[in-house]
Design a protein around this motif. Structure first.
Motif, mmCIF file in Angstrom:
data_model
loop_
_atom_site.group_PDB
_atom_site.id
_atom_site.type_symbol
_atom_site.label_atom_id
_atom_site.label_comp_id
_atom_site.label_asym_id
_atom_site.label_seq_id
_atom_site.Cartn_x
_atom_site.Cartn_y
_atom_site.Cartn_z
ATOM 1 N N GLY A 196 0.753 -1.231 0.000
ATOM 2 C CA GLY A 196 0.000 0.000 0.000
ATOM 3 C C GLY A 196 0.788 1.288 0.000
ATOM 4 O O GLY A 196 0.267 2.315 -0.370
ATOM 5 N N PHE A 197 2.064 1.272 0.384
ATOM 6 C CA PHE A 197 2.769 2.537 0.472
ATOM 7 C C PHE A 197 3.400 2.970 -0.844
ATOM 8 O O PHE A 197 4.007 4.016 -0.922
ATOM 9 C CB PHE A 197 3.824 2.508 1.585
ATOM 10 N N MET A 198 3.257 2.196 -1.904
ATOM 11 C CA MET A 198 3.743 2.598 -3.219
ATOM 12 C C MET A 198 2.647 2.331 -4.236
ATOM 13 O O MET A 198 2.107 1.240 -4.300
ATOM 14 C CB MET A 198 5.003 1.828 -3.600
ATOM 15 N N SER A 199 2.349 3.340 -5.045
ATOM 16 C CA SER A 199 1.230 3.186 -5.975
ATOM 17 C C SER A 199 1.563 2.266 -7.140
ATOM 18 O O SER A 199 0.692 1.605 -7.665
ATOM 19 C CB SER A 199 0.785 4.549 -6.479
ATOM 20 N N SER A 200 2.796 2.250 -7.573
ATOM 21 C CA SER A 200 3.233 1.358 -8.659
ATOM 22 C C SER A 200 4.487 0.650 -8.203
ATOM 23 O O SER A 200 5.489 1.300 -7.936
ATOM 24 C CB SER A 200 3.553 2.155 -9.923
ATOM 25 N N CYS A 201 4.438 -0.648 -8.084
ATOM 26 C CA CYS A 201 5.603 -1.331 -7.550
ATOM 27 C C CYS A 201 5.698 -2.770 -8.042
ATOM 28 O O CYS A 201 4.761 -3.322 -8.591
ATOM 29 C CB CYS A 201 5.596 -1.309 -6.033
ATOM 30 N N CYS A 202 6.866 -3.327 -7.790
ATOM 31 C CA CYS A 202 7.083 -4.752 -7.975
ATOM 32 C C CYS A 202 7.900 -5.225 -6.780
ATOM 33 O O CYS A 202 8.526 -4.431 -6.086
ATOM 34 C CB CYS A 202 7.775 -5.060 -9.295
ATOM 35 N N VAL A 203 7.860 -6.509 -6.552
ATOM 36 C CA VAL A 203 8.607 -7.102 -5.449
ATOM 37 C C VAL A 203 9.612 -8.075 -6.043
ATOM 38 O O VAL A 203 9.251 -8.961 -6.815
ATOM 39 C CB VAL A 203 7.680 -7.826 -4.451
ATOM 40 N N LEU A 204 10.874 -7.892 -5.687
ATOM 41 C CA LEU A 204 11.951 -8.768 -6.125
ATOM 42 C C LEU A 204 12.292 -9.674 -4.951
ATOM 43 O O LEU A 204 12.568 -9.178 -3.852
ATOM 44 C CB LEU A 204 13.179 -7.962 -6.521
ATOM 45 N N THR A 205 12.267 -10.968 -5.154
ATOM 46 C CA THR A 205 12.570 -11.914 -4.086
ATOM 47 C C THR A 205 13.897 -12.592 -4.378
ATOM 48 O O THR A 205 14.052 -13.250 -5.404
ATOM 49 C CB THR A 205 11.443 -12.959 -3.953
ATOM 50 N N ALA A 206 14.852 -12.394 -3.451
ATOM 51 C CA ALA A 206 16.189 -12.968 -3.608
ATOM 52 C C ALA A 206 16.320 -14.294 -2.875
ATOM 53 O O ALA A 206 17.105 -15.147 -3.264
ATOM 54 C CB ALA A 206 17.233 -11.991 -3.082
ATOM 55 N N ALA A 207 15.584 -14.449 -1.799
ATOM 56 C CA ALA A 207 15.572 -15.654 -0.969
ATOM 57 C C ALA A 207 14.233 -15.633 -0.245
ATOM 58 O O ALA A 207 13.555 -14.605 -0.247
ATOM 59 C CB ALA A 207 16.751 -15.630 0.010
ATOM 60 N N PRO A 208 13.831 -16.736 0.394
ATOM 61 C CA PRO A 208 12.508 -16.758 1.028
ATOM 62 C C PRO A 208 12.213 -15.572 1.953
ATOM 63 O O PRO A 208 11.097 -15.095 2.000
ATOM 64 C CB PRO A 208 12.515 -18.073 1.803
ATOM 65 N N ASP A 209 13.207 -15.065 2.660
ATOM 66 C CA ASP A 209 12.978 -13.963 3.593
ATOM 67 C C ASP A 209 13.548 -12.636 3.084
ATOM 68 O O ASP A 209 13.544 -11.644 3.805
ATOM 69 C CB ASP A 209 13.590 -14.309 4.956
ATOM 70 N N ILE A 210 14.044 -12.586 1.862
ATOM 71 C CA ILE A 210 14.666 -11.377 1.330
ATOM 72 C C ILE A 210 13.817 -10.846 0.181
ATOM 73 O O ILE A 210 13.815 -11.389 -0.917
ATOM 74 C CB ILE A 210 16.112 -11.642 0.824
ATOM 75 N N ARG A 211 13.065 -9.773 0.496
ATOM 76 C CA ARG A 211 12.181 -9.175 -0.512
ATOM 77 C C ARG A 211 12.505 -7.693 -0.647
ATOM 78 O O ARG A 211 12.547 -6.978 0.346
ATOM 79 C CB ARG A 211 10.713 -9.339 -0.102
ATOM 80 N N LEU A 212 12.727 -7.276 -1.890
ATOM 81 C CA LEU A 212 12.943 -5.866 -2.184
ATOM 82 C C LEU A 212 11.707 -5.333 -2.873
ATOM 83 O O LEU A 212 11.170 -5.976 -3.777
ATOM 84 C CB LEU A 212 14.138 -5.678 -3.118
ATOM 85 N N ILE A 213 11.271 -4.154 -2.465
ATOM 86 C CA ILE A 213 10.161 -3.517 -3.147
ATOM 87 C C ILE A 213 10.742 -2.372 -3.962
ATOM 88 O O ILE A 213 11.617 -1.644 -3.504
ATOM 89 C CB ILE A 213 9.088 -3.034 -2.147
ATOM 90 N N PHE A 214 10.296 -2.273 -5.218
ATOM 91 C CA PHE A 214 10.786 -1.238 -6.114
ATOM 92 C C PHE A 214 9.597 -0.576 -6.786
ATOM 93 O O PHE A 214 8.670 -1.260 -7.216
ATOM 94 C CB PHE A 214 11.709 -1.840 -7.184
ATOM 95 N N GLY A 215 9.613 0.746 -6.865
ATOM 96 C CA GLY A 215 8.527 1.408 -7.570
ATOM 97 C C GLY A 215 8.517 2.898 -7.382
ATOM 98 O O GLY A 215 9.481 3.506 -6.918
ATOM 99 N N HIS A 216 7.393 3.492 -7.738
ATOM 100 C CA HIS A 216 7.168 4.928 -7.668
ATOM 101 C C HIS A 216 6.089 5.191 -6.633
ATOM 102 O O HIS A 216 5.055 4.531 -6.633
ATOM 103 C CB HIS A 216 6.723 5.445 -9.038
ATOM 104 N N GLY A 217 6.324 6.136 -5.772
ATOM 105 C CA GLY A 217 5.401 6.409 -4.683
ATOM 106 C C GLY A 217 4.143 7.156 -5.065
ATOM 107 O O GLY A 217 3.231 7.271 -4.267
ATOM 108 N N GLY A 218 4.071 7.708 -6.272
ATOM 109 C CA GLY A 218 2.884 8.443 -6.683
ATOM 110 C C GLY A 218 2.911 9.881 -6.207
ATOM 111 O O GLY A 218 3.952 10.420 -5.840
ATOM 112 N N ALA A 219 1.758 10.500 -6.182
ATOM 113 C CA ALA A 219 1.657 11.926 -5.845
ATOM 114 C C ALA A 219 2.137 12.225 -4.426
ATOM 115 O O ALA A 219 2.712 13.288 -4.171
ATOM 116 C CB ALA A 219 0.227 12.397 -6.034
ATOM 117 N N ASP A 220 1.914 11.320 -3.496
ATOM 118 C CA ASP A 220 2.309 11.557 -2.104
ATOM 119 C C ASP A 220 3.812 11.469 -1.887
ATOM 120 O O ASP A 220 4.350 12.088 -0.972
ATOM 121 C CB ASP A 220 1.613 10.563 -1.170
ATOM 122 N N ALA A 221 4.503 10.691 -2.686
ATOM 123 C CA ALA A 221 5.956 10.516 -2.578
ATOM 124 C C ALA A 221 6.508 10.361 -3.992
ATOM 125 O O ALA A 221 6.724 9.254 -4.456
ATOM 126 C CB ALA A 221 6.277 9.290 -1.733
#
Length: 127
Positions: free
Chosen positions: A38-63
């Motif tokens: 919910g904190f990023m309007s457009s995003c994807c999640v990159l998973t490197a390992a079961p517990d390692i998740r990176l979120i990448f994206g654009h925050g939209g008008a608020d950020a």
């Protein structure tokens, strides 16, 4: 915008950015539903390992920034690795370097998100 169209736009966004980044072989990419990250309007999640998740994206008008961060503490906290006002060749190269760095840490044994976040903050890589 309908949920179906929103999902298609999010997938096109993910594809357009990540087609220029070489992900390590074991990594996966997911485009979550808008309510999941919910904190990023457009995003994807990159998973490197079961517990390692990176979120990448654009925050939209608020950020109005592009950012990439490591989720930890049951996805309640983020160690920010990348923030930029624009996505250009230099930004894509920086994203690629951060992904390589995270992959190196994972291969060195940092497989817990909290432990990895602490190491990245200690070394000045993340805030």
């Amino acid at each position: 915008m309908s949920p179906e169209l929103r999902g298609n736009v999010r997938q096109m966004f993910t594809d357009s950015v990540l087609q220029n980044v070489d992900l390590p072989a074991a990594w996966s990419v997911d485009v979550p539903a808008p309510c999941e990250e919910g904190f990023m309007s457009s995003c994807c999640v990159l998973t490197a390992a079961p517990d390692i998740r990176l979120i990448f994206g654009h925050g939209g008008a608020d950020a109005p920034f592009w950012s990439m961060g490591l989720l930890f503490d049951n996805d309640l906290s983020v160690a920010w690795l990348f923030v930029s006002e624009v996505i250009d060749n230099a930004a894509i190269a920086a994203i690629g370097r951060e992904i390589e760095r995270i992959d190196e840490y994972v291969h060195a044994g940092y497989t817990g998100a909290g432990r990895l976040a602490a190491a990245l903050r200690f070394t000045g890589v993340a805030v």
